[in-house]
Design a protein around this motif. Structure first.
Motif, PDB file in Angstrom:
ATOM      1  N   ARG A  11      -4.824   5.767   1.213  1.00 33.90           N
ATOM      2  CA  ARG A  11      -4.250   5.957  -0.117  1.00 33.90           C
ATOM      3  C   ARG A  11      -5.393   6.380  -1.028  1.00 33.90           C
ATOM      4  NH1 ARG A  11       1.141   3.796  -0.377  1.00 33.90           N
ATOM      5  NH2 ARG A  11       1.218   2.183   1.208  1.00 33.90           N
ATOM      6  N   GLY A  12      -5.247   7.570  -1.633  1.00 29.73           N
ATOM      7  CA  GLY A  12      -6.350   8.120  -2.416  1.00 29.73           C
ATOM      8  C   GLY A  12      -6.937   9.317  -1.703  1.00 29.73           C
ATOM      9  N   GLY A  13      -6.476   9.556  -0.476  1.00 26.30           N
ATOM     10  CA  GLY A  13      -6.832  10.771   0.243  1.00 26.30           C
ATOM     11  C   GLY A  13      -8.274  10.849   0.699  1.00 26.30           C
ATOM     12  N   GLU A  14      -8.641  12.068   1.097  1.00 33.34           N
ATOM     13  CA  GLU A  14      -9.956  12.276   1.688  1.00 33.34           C
ATOM     14  C   GLU A  14     -11.076  12.038   0.672  1.00 33.34           C
ATOM     15  OE1 GLU A  14     -10.259  15.816   4.027  1.00 33.34           O
ATOM     16  OE2 GLU A  14     -12.464  15.710   4.074  1.00 33.34           O
ATOM     17  N   VAL A  15     -10.799  12.366  -0.589  1.00 33.08           N
ATOM     18  CA  VAL A  15     -11.821  12.184  -1.619  1.00 33.08           C
ATOM     19  C   VAL A  15     -12.207  10.712  -1.700  1.00 33.08           C
ATOM     20  CG1 VAL A  15     -12.264  12.330  -4.096  1.00 33.08           C
ATOM     21  CG2 VAL A  15     -11.005  14.161  -2.933  1.00 33.08           C
ATOM     22  N   PHE A  16     -11.190   9.864  -1.738  1.00 34.02           N
ATOM     23  CA  PHE A  16     -11.455   8.428  -1.841  1.00 34.02           C
ATOM     24  C   PHE A  16     -12.134   7.904  -0.574  1.00 34.02           C
ATOM     25  CE2 PHE A  16      -9.868   3.897  -1.847  1.00 34.02           C
ATOM     26  CZ  PHE A  16     -10.710   3.489  -2.863  1.00 34.02           C
ATOM     27  N   SER A  26       0.589  13.991   5.406  1.00 36.90           N
ATOM     28  CA  SER A  26       0.821  12.546   5.345  1.00 36.90           C
ATOM     29  C   SER A  26      -0.433  11.910   4.764  1.00 36.90           C
ATOM     30  CB  SER A  26       1.058  12.001   6.742  1.00 36.90           C
ATOM     31  OG  SER A  26      -0.157  12.017   7.470  1.00 36.90           O
ATOM     32  N   ARG A  27      -0.431  10.579   4.647  1.00 32.14           N
ATOM     33  CA  ARG A  27      -1.665   9.921   4.195  1.00 32.14           C
ATOM     34  C   ARG A  27      -2.497   9.448   5.376  1.00 32.14           C
ATOM     35  NH1 ARG A  27      -0.744   4.077   3.723  1.00 32.14           N
ATOM     36  NH2 ARG A  27       1.410   3.669   4.275  1.00 32.14           N
ATOM     37  N   TYR A  28      -2.200   9.960   6.573  1.00 32.75           N
ATOM     38  CA  TYR A  28      -2.911   9.508   7.767  1.00 32.75           C
ATOM     39  C   TYR A  28      -4.002  10.492   8.186  1.00 32.75           C
ATOM     40  CZ  TYR A  28       1.159   6.546   7.866  1.00 32.75           C
ATOM     41  OH  TYR A  28       2.132   5.649   7.505  1.00 32.75           O
ATOM     42  N   PHE A  29      -5.146   9.928   8.518  1.00 29.71           N
ATOM     43  CA  PHE A  29      -6.278  10.739   8.936  1.00 29.71           C
ATOM     44  C   PHE A  29      -6.833  10.218  10.257  1.00 29.71           C
ATOM     45  CE2 PHE A  29      -6.095  11.312   4.431  1.00 29.71           C
ATOM     46  CZ  PHE A  29      -6.663  12.542   4.150  1.00 29.71           C
ATOM     47  N   THR A  30      -7.379  11.148  11.034  1.00 26.96           N
ATOM     48  CA  THR A  30      -8.247  10.717  12.117  1.00 26.96           C
ATOM     49  C   THR A  30      -9.660  10.827  11.562  1.00 26.96           C
ATOM     50  OG1 THR A  30      -6.746  11.403  13.846  1.00 26.96           O
ATOM     51  CG2 THR A  30      -9.076  11.242  14.443  1.00 26.96           C
ATOM     52  N   VAL A  31     -10.385   9.727  11.630  1.00 27.64           N
ATOM     53  CA  VAL A  31     -11.659   9.663  10.912  1.00 27.64           C
ATOM     54  C   VAL A  31     -12.801   9.324  11.863  1.00 27.64           C
ATOM     55  CG1 VAL A  31     -12.930   8.418   9.123  1.00 27.64           C
ATOM     56  CG2 VAL A  31     -10.522   8.978   8.765  1.00 27.64           C
ATOM     57  N   THR A  32     -13.872  10.088  11.742  1.00 26.44           N
ATOM     58  CA  THR A  32     -15.084   9.776  12.498  1.00 26.44           C
ATOM     59  C   THR A  32     -16.192   9.471  11.504  1.00 26.44           C
ATOM     60  OG1 THR A  32     -14.383  11.372  14.144  1.00 26.44           O
ATOM     61  CG2 THR A  32     -16.631  10.591  14.311  1.00 26.44           C
ATOM     62  N   LEU A  33     -16.885   8.361  11.739  1.00 29.31           N
ATOM     63  CA  LEU A  33     -17.964   7.939  10.851  1.00 29.31           C
ATOM     64  C   LEU A  33     -19.248   7.879  11.666  1.00 29.31           C
ATOM     65  CD1 LEU A  33     -15.981   4.929   9.364  1.00 29.31           C
ATOM     66  CD2 LEU A  33     -16.455   7.080   8.173  1.00 29.31           C
TER      67      LEU A  33
END
Ligand code: SAH
Length: 467
Positions: A129-134, A163-170
């Motif tokens: 929630r708040g997207g990629e920027v957040f 959607s508000r779903y992301f696949t995220v790599t950190l």
């Protein structure tokens, strides 16, 4: 829900020592809302990846959503994303399954646990929630390189959009414990939802896992507010403690009785004491002299019983070894004179399995325990208690869900304690109890415990079954 943790530190398989989980042995853990599986898709000297796969029990979730949303039965309660996405369930699983690593400890590789390592965490589906920027504003100040791929709402209907779903790599080079702490706090913040009611001990969790980074994080305010689920008074207190540099208690020092939250909430009516009085009266009324207190917890009722000479055989049984240790300390069992000592014993066991040690008592007490059992397991418990242990009298208490609206600060539809699997209304409890009485050949009567409210009844409900 899938999280993978990879390292290229050499030898990479040391990751197994840091997580206290062998790369050669897939393992599964019961985490109350389902199962957590740990396995290693790759484990070589050069690169090692540990996977944490959460299998969230969808039936339990439907039940929980139904209670906690307080909006009746909407479709959302049956069809929701909780089983598939990273959420506060992941935080709970991290602390249960990787607890030592999360707090920066390692038995076999203590120096490595403190050392920055090249690490990659990948969350297969993270709601933001708040997207990629957040998302970037949360992780980049902590030194991560963030790669995020946003998923369409429905790949077959592109006009519906994202959607508000992301696949995220950190990616970052930092001690493993720090990375796990960041995930522990920030995943629920991104999701902005919590599957259990936020209690004050959440502040301690936030400050403990935020130690060393949260106070200087540019987004500390949003993080705090969202983590504490928008409860302003809690967020204010947390911010105050953050800026004071208040020392958060270590996990080991913080006394965390299984029922802490509940005790706090109910303190106003000293319900705990009234409950023990009510149970004691029922036992006295039925002339019981031998009592088994099942799910005895830290032994508060046992202490009351021990003070009454009429009880010559007192047994406490619980599934939690920790609770039994505390009970033993509180009752000072080690120091009791022989005659007293012979009156009481503590047993480790589960109420879900037939147990010969539970037979032969005048009475069994089941105080604030049933609501901790998963509904599919209630049937096993009923047989263990009424069919096999078969005491003359069963005194059983449970919260009255209708009364919850009278507790200030308890979110509408929320439970009194996060480990409660359900809370019954009076009608539900009475129907359950009458059904069991009939089936197992007991009579049953109901006694309200605590001040009775004309509209919603008493805070605790008690059933007394007798043969
Ligand atoms: N009767 C105590 C404790 C209530 S908290 C009191 O009133 O203070 C619920 C207790 O039930 C916990 O101590 C928990 O460990 C225990 N419990 C939960 N599931 C159990 C099971 N399957 N078998 C035995 N005890 C269980």
């Amino acid at each position: 829900m899938l999280l993978t943790l990879s390292t290229t530190h050499s030898p990479a398989t040391d990751l197994g020592y840091l997580l206290h989980k062998s790369p050669h042995k897939p393992q599964s853990f019961d985490v109350s809302f389902g199962l957590a599986h740990v396995f290693y898709p790759e484990a070589t000297e050069q690169r090692c990846t540990a996977a944490l796969l959460l299998e969230v029990d969808p039936v339990a979730l439907v039940r929980d959503r139904q209670k906690s949303s307080g909006e009746g039965r909407s479709l959302e309660q049956y069809v929701n994303d909780r089983p598939y996405v990273a959420s506060s369930f992941l935080s709970v699983a991290l602390s249960r399954v990787f607890g030592a690593a999360l707090s920066g400890r390692s038995r076999e590789r203590p120096e490595l646990a403190a050392r920055p390592l090249p690490l990659t965490a990948r969350l297969s589906v993270l709601p933001c929630r708040g997207g990629e920027v957040f998302l970037r504003r949360l992780f980049e100040p902590l030194g991560y390189t963030v790669t995020a791929t946003r998923h369409a709402l429905d790949a077959t209907v592109p006009e519906w959009g994202d959607s508000r779903y992301f696949t995220v790599t950190l990616d970052a080079t930092l001690p493993l414990g720090e990375l796990l702490s960041h995930l522990y706090v920030l995943v629920p913040v991104l999701d902005d939802d919590k599957h259990y009611w936020v209690m004050e001990d959440e502040i301690d969790k936030l400050l403990r896992h935020g130690e060393g980074w949260l106070a200087s994080h540019p987004e500390r305010e949003v993080i705090t507010r969202r983590y504490l689920r928008h409860q302003r008074s809690l967020a204010r207190e947390a911010m105050a403690r953050l800026s004071e540099g208040d020392e958060a208690p270590e996990p080991e020092d913080a006394p965390s009785a299984p029922d802490d939250g509940e005790v706090m909430l109910e303190r106003k009516v000293s319900l705990d004491e009234q409950r023990r009085e009510a149970v004691l009266s029922a036992l006295v009324e039925h002339g019981a002299t031998s009592v088994v207190d099942v799910g005895c917890g830290e032994g508060k009722l046992l202490r009351t019983l021990l003070q009454e000479r009429r009880f010559t055989r007192i047994t406490g049984m619980d599934v939690s070894v920790r609770a039994l240790e505390i009970a033993s300390e509180r009752l000072k069992l080690e120091r009791l004179p022989d005659l007293q000592r012979q009156r009481i014993q503590l047993l480790h066991g589960s109420l879900l399995y037939r147990d010969a040690r539970l037979t032969g008592y005048d009475a069994a007490t089941v105080v604030e325990v049933v609501e901790h059992l998963d509904p599919p397991r209630l049937a096993a418990f009923e047989r263990v208690l009424f069919e096999w242990a078969r005491p003359g009298v069963v005194v059983l208490t449970t919260p009255n869900a209708e009364y919850n609206v009278r507790f200030e600060g308890l979110a509408s539809g929320g439970f009194r304690h996060k480990d409660h699997r359900f809370e019954w209304t009076r009608a539900q409890f009475e129907s359950w109890a009458r059904g069991r009485a009939e089936r197992f050949g007991y009579g049953v009567r109901f006694v309200p415990v605590g001040a009775v409210d004309a509209e919603v009844g008493s805070p605790t409900q008690m059933a007394v079954f007798s043969r």
